[in-house]
Motif scaffolding. Structure first.
Motif, PDB file in Angstrom:
ATOM      1  N   SER A 101      38.129  41.517  45.740  1.00 34.50           N
ATOM      2  CA  SER A 101      37.880  42.556  46.737  1.00 34.50           C
ATOM      3  C   SER A 101      39.152  43.150  47.334  1.00 34.50           C
ATOM      4  N   THR A 102      40.312  42.575  47.022  1.00 40.52           N
ATOM      5  CA  THR A 102      41.545  43.081  47.627  1.00 40.52           C
ATOM      6  C   THR A 102      42.636  43.430  46.620  1.00 40.52           C
ATOM      7  N   ALA A 103      42.539  42.970  45.376  1.00 35.90           N
ATOM      8  CA  ALA A 103      43.635  43.161  44.432  1.00 35.90           C
ATOM      9  C   ALA A 103      43.119  43.402  43.014  1.00 35.90           C
ATOM     10  N   VAL A 104      43.943  44.103  42.235  1.00 30.96           N
ATOM     11  CA  VAL A 104      43.673  44.364  40.822  1.00 30.96           C
ATOM     12  C   VAL A 104      44.807  43.768  40.005  1.00 30.96           C
ATOM     13  N   PHE A 105      44.449  43.064  38.930  1.00 36.42           N
ATOM     14  CA  PHE A 105      45.425  42.443  38.042  1.00 36.42           C
ATOM     15  C   PHE A 105      45.237  43.032  36.650  1.00 36.42           C
ATOM     16  N   VAL A 106      46.316  43.545  36.066  1.00 40.01           N
ATOM     17  CA  VAL A 106      46.215  44.175  34.747  1.00 40.01           C
ATOM     18  C   VAL A 106      47.168  43.483  33.780  1.00 40.01           C
ATOM     19  N   PRO A 120      41.714  33.825  29.978  1.00 38.46           N
ATOM     20  CA  PRO A 120      42.704  34.886  30.160  1.00 38.46           C
ATOM     21  C   PRO A 120      44.107  34.417  29.751  1.00 38.46           C
ATOM     22  N   PRO A 121      44.966  35.330  29.303  1.00 44.43           N
ATOM     23  CA  PRO A 121      46.350  34.964  28.980  1.00 44.43           C
ATOM     24  C   PRO A 121      47.042  34.297  30.159  1.00 44.43           C
ATOM     25  N   GLY A 122      47.956  33.368  29.843  1.00 46.23           N
ATOM     26  CA  GLY A 122      48.615  32.598  30.893  1.00 46.23           C
ATOM     27  C   GLY A 122      49.764  33.314  31.564  1.00 46.23           C
ATOM     28  N   SER A 123      50.164  34.473  31.061  1.00 41.79           N
ATOM     29  CA  SER A 123      51.272  35.225  31.664  1.00 41.79           C
ATOM     30  C   SER A 123      51.102  36.697  31.312  1.00 41.79           C
ATOM     31  N   GLY A 124      51.983  37.513  31.887  1.00 41.68           N
ATOM     32  CA  GLY A 124      51.971  38.942  31.580  1.00 41.68           C
ATOM     33  C   GLY A 124      51.078  39.778  32.467  1.00 41.68           C
ATOM     34  N   TRP A 125      50.602  39.201  33.562  1.00 43.68           N
ATOM     35  CA  TRP A 125      49.725  39.937  34.475  1.00 43.68           C
ATOM     36  C   TRP A 125      50.555  40.661  35.542  1.00 43.68           C
ATOM     37  N   HIS A 126      50.108  41.853  35.890  1.00 42.10           N
ATOM     38  CA  HIS A 126      50.748  42.640  36.943  1.00 42.10           C
ATOM     39  C   HIS A 126      49.729  42.897  38.047  1.00 42.10           C
ATOM     40  N   GLN A 127      50.135  42.685  39.279  1.00 44.15           N
ATOM     41  CA  GLN A 127      49.223  42.784  40.423  1.00 44.15           C
ATOM     42  C   GLN A 127      49.525  44.026  41.250  1.00 44.15           C
ATOM     43  N   ARG A 128      48.470  44.625  41.791  1.00 42.73           N
ATOM     44  CA  ARG A 128      48.602  45.719  42.757  1.00 42.73           C
ATOM     45  C   ARG A 128      47.444  45.631  43.739  1.00 42.73           C
ATOM     46  N   PRO A 129      47.580  46.199  44.919  1.00 44.95           N
ATOM     47  CA  PRO A 129      46.461  46.195  45.875  1.00 44.95           C
ATOM     48  C   PRO A 129      45.312  47.058  45.369  1.00 44.95           C
ATOM     49  N   LEU A 130      44.101  46.676  45.701  1.00 43.84           N
ATOM     50  CA  LEU A 130      42.930  47.496  45.398  1.00 43.84           C
ATOM     51  C   LEU A 130      42.764  48.495  46.533  1.00 43.84           C
ATOM     52  N   THR A 131      42.766  49.772  46.203  1.00 41.88           N
ATOM     53  CA  THR A 131      42.650  50.810  47.226  1.00 41.88           C
ATOM     54  C   THR A 131      41.181  51.132  47.489  1.00 41.88           C
ATOM     55  N   ASP A 138      39.225  52.115  41.293  1.00 42.19           N
ATOM     56  CA  ASP A 138      39.088  51.090  42.327  1.00 42.19           C
ATOM     57  C   ASP A 138      37.736  51.194  43.033  1.00 42.19           C
ATOM     58  N   SER A 139      37.240  52.417  43.220  1.00 37.80           N
ATOM     59  CA  SER A 139      35.907  52.573  43.805  1.00 37.80           C
ATOM     60  C   SER A 139      34.857  51.925  42.913  1.00 37.80           C
ATOM     61  N   ALA A 140      34.990  52.126  41.597  1.00 35.39           N
ATOM     62  CA  ALA A 140      34.041  51.530  40.658  1.00 35.39           C
ATOM     63  C   ALA A 140      34.111  50.008  40.686  1.00 35.39           C
ATOM     64  N   LEU A 141      35.314  49.462  40.779  1.00 32.47           N
ATOM     65  CA  LEU A 141      35.475  48.001  40.819  1.00 32.47           C
ATOM     66  C   LEU A 141      34.826  47.416  42.079  1.00 32.47           C
TER      67      LEU A 141
END
Length: 238
Positions: A101-106, A120-131, A138-141
């Motif tokens: 509910s607060t963050a997106v990881f890609v 899920p893969p053990g590395s290579g994830w990038h995080q950003r806030p969910l707007t 982000d609205s759809a998520l």
């Protein structure tokens, strides 16, 4: 005699058309929810929560084409996971996605995947806030996460807040009622912005939601595939 016959025939056709138009079996909408429809709509999110999670396919309109997310949502942990693909655009957004509910990881990926890997893969994830505004993705998520709740909604308040029956339809051969949801809290002009495809067992099969950032709605299909429990990626908190 020919003229009289023609007149009689015309009158008969008009009467028949009137009877058909006013027949109780002819769908007419939108209209207020019946008590049964309100009760079914009220428990759809609770049934998703009871099930633990649902398989989802999320179609997101964007200014440069669109995105399709194929995966699952854990409605008890409020955590989604899937593979995202671009449509009508380049593949710069393709990869894996997890969100709460607060963050997106890609996790970018160059190889095409029809389904996300169970682990899920053990590395290579990038995080950003969910707007919460300005992003159709982000609205759809957020809308998708909100389709589960640990208790039923108040069936009596749904019609009072603008929920209506829109029409009947079919999803993957299953007959459903399309119902427009109530207004958001303190926002009476939002009644009908979200539509629910609900069957006779109160199972939710599809959701269509208007988002302020796009002229086309977000479409969330549920139950098209078996639900695969969501495993959090490294650093992701359910």
């Amino acid at each position: 005699m020919v003229v009289v016959t023609a007149v009689v025939a015309a009158v008969a056709i008009g009467v028949a058309a009137t009877l058909i138009a006013n027949s109780p079996t002819t769908p007419r909408g939108p209209r207020p929810l019946t008590a049964d429809e309100a009760n079914r709509l009220a428990v759809t999110r609770f049934l998703n929560y009871q099930a633990g999670g649902r398989a989802v396919t999320i179609t997101v309109p964007t200014t440069s084409g669109g995105l399709v997310i194929t995966g699952s949502v854990d409605y008890r942990a409020h955590l989604g996971y899937g593979v995202v693909r671009g449509t009508g655009r380049d593949t710069s957004s393709d990869g894996l996605i997890q969100w709460n509910s607060t963050a997106v990881f890609v996790h970018p990926m160059t190889d095409f995947l029809a389904e996300p890997p169970v682990t899920p893969p053990g590395s290579g994830w990038h995080q950003r806030p969910l707007t919460t505004a300005g992003s159709s993705l982000d609205s759809a998520l957020l809308i998708t996460l909100g389709l589960g709740n640990d208790r039923p909604d108040n069936a009596e308040l749904l019609p009072q807040n603008g929920a209506t029956w829109v029409r009947d339809d079919q999803v993957r051969g299953r007959r459903v009622d399309v119902m427009a949801g109530p207004a958001a809290r303190a926002k009476p002009d939002t009644a009908g912005n979200v539509r629910y495809w609900v069957d006779s067992d109160s199972t939710l099969h599809r959701v269509e939601a208007d988002v302020a950032s796009e002229p086309q709605p977000v479409v969330i299909d549920l139950n098209a595939r078996p639900y695969v429990p969501v495993q959090p990626a490294p650093g992701v908190t359910p």
